[in-house]
Design a protein around this motif. Structure first.
Motif, short mmCIF file in Angstrom:
data_model
loop_
_atom_site.label_atom_id
_atom_site.label_comp_id
_atom_site.label_asym_id
_atom_site.label_seq_id
_atom_site.Cartn_x
_atom_site.Cartn_y
_atom_site.Cartn_z
N LEU A 1 -13.13 10.02 -6.98
CA LEU A 1 -13.08 8.57 -6.87
C LEU A 1 -11.69 8.19 -6.37
CD1 LEU A 1 -14.96 6.11 -7.53
CD2 LEU A 1 -13.61 5.84 -9.62
N ARG A 2 -11.60 7.70 -5.15
CA ARG A 2 -10.31 7.49 -4.51
C ARG A 2 -9.93 6.01 -4.50
NH1 ARG A 2 -9.18 12.43 -2.84
NH2 ARG A 2 -10.88 13.79 -2.09
N LEU A 3 -8.70 5.74 -4.83
CA LEU A 3 -8.16 4.38 -4.88
C LEU A 3 -8.01 3.81 -3.47
CD1 LEU A 3 -6.67 2.05 -6.42
CD2 LEU A 3 -4.57 3.39 -6.06
N SER B 1 -1.49 10.82 -10.81
CA SER B 1 -2.66 11.68 -10.62
C SER B 1 -3.93 10.88 -10.40
CB SER B 1 -2.83 12.64 -11.81
OG SER B 1 -1.70 13.47 -11.95
N VAL B 2 -3.81 9.75 -9.69
CA VAL B 2 -4.96 8.96 -9.26
C VAL B 2 -5.25 9.33 -7.81
CG1 VAL B 2 -5.84 6.64 -8.81
CG2 VAL B 2 -4.45 7.07 -10.85
N ASP B 3 -6.47 9.73 -7.52
CA ASP B 3 -6.81 10.19 -6.17
C ASP B 3 -6.74 9.06 -5.16
OD1 ASP B 3 -7.38 12.92 -6.74
OD2 ASP B 3 -9.30 12.34 -7.59
N ILE B 4 -6.25 9.38 -3.95
CA ILE B 4 -6.22 8.44 -2.83
C ILE B 4 -6.76 9.15 -1.59
CG2 ILE B 4 -4.22 7.21 -3.77
CD1 ILE B 4 -2.52 8.68 -1.64
N PRO B 5 -7.17 8.40 -0.58
CA PRO B 5 -7.56 9.05 0.68
C PRO B 5 -6.34 9.68 1.33
CG PRO B 5 -8.36 6.78 0.56
CD PRO B 5 -7.37 6.95 -0.54
N PRO B 6 -6.50 10.78 2.09
CA PRO B 6 -5.37 11.32 2.86
C PRO B 6 -4.75 10.24 3.74
CG PRO B 6 -7.22 12.84 2.90
CD PRO B 6 -7.71 11.59 2.24
N LYS C 1 0.79 -1.22 0.00
CA LYS C 1 0.00 0.00 0.00
C LYS C 1 0.83 1.28 0.00
CE LYS C 1 -4.30 -1.91 1.76
NZ LYS C 1 -3.90 -3.32 1.79
N PRO C 2 1.92 1.41 0.77
CA PRO C 2 2.70 2.66 0.67
C PRO C 2 3.22 2.90 -0.74
CG PRO C 2 3.28 1.47 2.67
CD PRO C 2 2.41 0.55 1.87
N LEU C 3 3.69 1.83 -1.41
CA LEU C 3 4.16 1.97 -2.78
C LEU C 3 3.00 2.24 -3.73
CD1 LEU C 3 6.80 -0.92 -2.99
CD2 LEU C 3 7.21 1.52 -2.58
N LEU C 4 1.86 1.59 -3.48
CA LEU C 4 0.68 1.79 -4.30
C LEU C 4 0.23 3.25 -4.26
CD1 LEU C 4 -1.90 0.94 -5.86
CD2 LEU C 4 -2.88 0.28 -3.65
N TYR C 5 0.14 3.82 -3.07
CA TYR C 5 -0.35 5.19 -2.95
C TYR C 5 0.65 6.20 -3.51
CZ TYR C 5 -3.82 2.92 0.01
OH TYR C 5 -4.81 2.11 0.48
N ARG C 6 1.93 5.87 -3.39
CA ARG C 6 2.94 6.74 -3.99
C ARG C 6 2.84 6.71 -5.51
NH1 ARG C 6 8.82 4.91 -2.83
NH2 ARG C 6 7.97 4.99 -0.72
N ARG C 7 2.69 5.51 -6.08
CA ARG C 7 2.56 5.39 -7.53
C ARG C 7 1.27 6.08 -8.02
NH1 ARG C 7 4.65 1.96 -11.42
NH2 ARG C 7 6.56 2.36 -10.21
N ALA C 8 0.18 5.90 -7.28
CA ALA C 8 -1.08 6.54 -7.65
C ALA C 8 -0.94 8.06 -7.68
CB ALA C 8 -2.18 6.12 -6.68
N THR C 9 -0.28 8.61 -6.67
CA THR C 9 -0.08 10.05 -6.62
C THR C 9 0.73 10.53 -7.82
OG1 THR C 9 -0.18 10.02 -4.21
CG2 THR C 9 0.83 11.95 -5.24
N ARG D 1 -6.44 1.80 -15.69
CA ARG D 1 -5.55 1.62 -16.83
C ARG D 1 -4.22 2.32 -16.64
NH1 ARG D 1 -9.44 2.40 -22.17
NH2 ARG D 1 -10.51 0.36 -22.08
N ARG D 2 -4.27 3.53 -16.09
CA ARG D 2 -3.01 4.26 -15.84
C ARG D 2 -2.13 3.49 -14.86
NH1 ARG D 2 -4.75 9.80 -13.70
NH2 ARG D 2 -6.90 9.13 -14.00
N LEU D 3 -2.74 2.99 -13.81
CA LEU D 3 -1.99 2.28 -12.78
C LEU D 3 -1.41 0.97 -13.31
CD1 LEU D 3 -1.30 2.48 -9.74
CD2 LEU D 3 -3.36 1.13 -9.30
#
Length: 419
Positions: free
Chosen positions: A291-293, A138-143, A127-135, A266-268
């Motif tokens: 829409l947050r990942l 430009s894929v939204d994530i929860p704070p 998850k830490p790597l996932l949320y970093r990659r999403a950011t 698709r981006r991810l």
């Protein structure tokens, strides 16, 4: 001489069958899909016996689990002793995904594998790597909060309520069993965070701001990818879940059209050149409409059976691709087609009705859309008949008595496939 495949790439040639590692309802649905095509299916599991009761499973093998140091040797010996060499190996749980992805080179002499190597896949599984990659994409994530110590967490200006989640699914810790623990203030957050950090390590605890709302705002992208591109894909809404606030399993899921989820997914997945099955969970934040990942599951998911019911047989498609054949063009998924996990959906419905969030008539009408069930199948009845006592036993031992799962040892020892 044919060139050796690179990690994550399948060798060429006909596949002898499919070996599925672990999993529950998603594994059962995949086995039924493959079995309907007369594909030999073998199950290797240390968790729920549910899929092993299916008549579509040729044989079930018990093993020490994905966290055992001899897990790879066990699988290689299994292939040799039971004539499974050349089978497609599909992990059905989180711990199994990590094991197979990290060991593609060691397993490839015996099995064909549709999964990226771990140096790619970890960017969507951890998850830490996932949320970093999403950011970055430009894929939204929860704070999301990161802490270097429990003392820092106790002093932090946290916006409550928050949820605590393990870095990756699986394990026998309190946090892994619950999957998500809610904290509404610092007094409730501190002891839970401390226990979680002690059990699985500070770096393995993810703290996120809670997105308000229940399953009605939760959406999923589900697909089969090959050579870094989608072969078939559709989106669905997790209308009801259990528990109702942030469930560890879906109970009522329906096909809907969410182009924004497709675009983000698709981006991810393109960024890791994904290969194989995948389900990605999102939640719509009613406060700003984003829409947050939330999570990525590169394996069969609990409501996997909804795909074929909606006209997209992912099991048949993965079999065709594994054999080097064209899977055919994707059909348009039938909107509104639904899947239900009846036993737990009844509980969820009662709670939602008591809260005034679901009408009795609306609940009864939802049965009219159901075209796939979590366990019931007229052509394969035994899993459906035995699911109720097994579910009751698991709830008693793991949710009430808090007994450890057989073979659990550490974060990745036990999978939680029911998503």
């Amino acid at each position: 001489m044919k060139p050796e495949p690179r990690p994550g790439q399948m060798p060429q040639g006909n596949v002898t069958g499919v070996v599925i590692l672990g999993g529950a309802h998603g594994t059962l649905a995949l086995a039924r899909s493959l079995g309907a095509k007369d594909v030999p299916v073998w199950l290797v599991s240390t968790d729920t016996p549910l899929p092993g009761w299916s008549r579509r499973i040729r044989h079930k093998f018990d093993w020490p689990g994905p966290d055992d140091p001899n897990a790879i040797s066990f699988l290689l010996d299994l292939a040799q002793k039971h004539g499974l060499a050349g089978a497609l190996l599909i992990p059905g749980g989180d711990g199994e995904v990590r094991l197979v992805s990290q060991s593609i080179e060691a397993l490839s002499p015996a099995f064909k594998i549709m999964l990226p190597s771990w140096d790619q896949l970890k960017f969507v599984c951890e998850k830490p790597l996932l949320y970093r990659r999403a950011t970055e994409l430009s894929v939204d994530i929860p704070p999301t909060y990161r802490f270097t110590s429990t003392e820092e967490a106790a002093r932090a200006a946290i916006r409550f309520p928050v949820v605590l989640k393990p870095n990756m699914g699986g394990g026998g810790s309190e946090l892994a069993r619950a999957k998500v623990i809610r904290a509404d203030d610092l007094a409730s957050f501190d002891p839970v965070f401390q226990r979680a950090a002690d059990e699985i390590g500070l770096d393995n605890v993810v703290v996120q701001e809670l997105i308000p709302g229940g399953g009605e705002g939760q959406f999923s992208y589900s697909a089969l990818w090959h050579d870094g591109k989608p072969v078939a894909e559709f989106t669905a809404r997790r209308a009801r879940q259990y528990p109702v606030d942030f469930g560890y399993t879906s109970t009522f899921v329906e096909v809907v059209d969410r182009p924004d989820a497709v675009d983000a997914a698709r981006r991810l997945l393109t960024s890791i050149r994904h290969e194989g099955l995948v389900e990605i969970e999102f939640k719509r934040d009613a406060r700003d409409g984003a829409l947050r990942l939330l999570d990525v599951n590169p394996r069969p998911w609990s409501w996997f059976g909804l795909a074929s019911a909606a006209g997209i047989d992912l099991g048949a498609m993965i079999w065709e691709i594994a054999n080097g054949r064209d899977p055919g063009r994707q059909k348009t998924p039938r909107p509104g087609t639904a899947w239900m996990y009846l036993v737990r959906d009844m509980v969820s419905a009662v709670i939602l009705i008591s809260r005034g969030k679901l009408g009795v008539g609306d609940y009864l009408r939802s049965f009219g859309a159901v075209r796939a069930w979590a366990t019931f199948s007229a052509s394969d009845p035994l899993p459906g008949l035995l699911d109720i006592p097994v579910t009751a036993w698991r709830v008693l031992t793991r949710r009430i008595l808090r007994l450890p799962a057989r073979g659990s040892a550490g974060l990745a020892a036990r999978n939680h496939p029911e998503r």
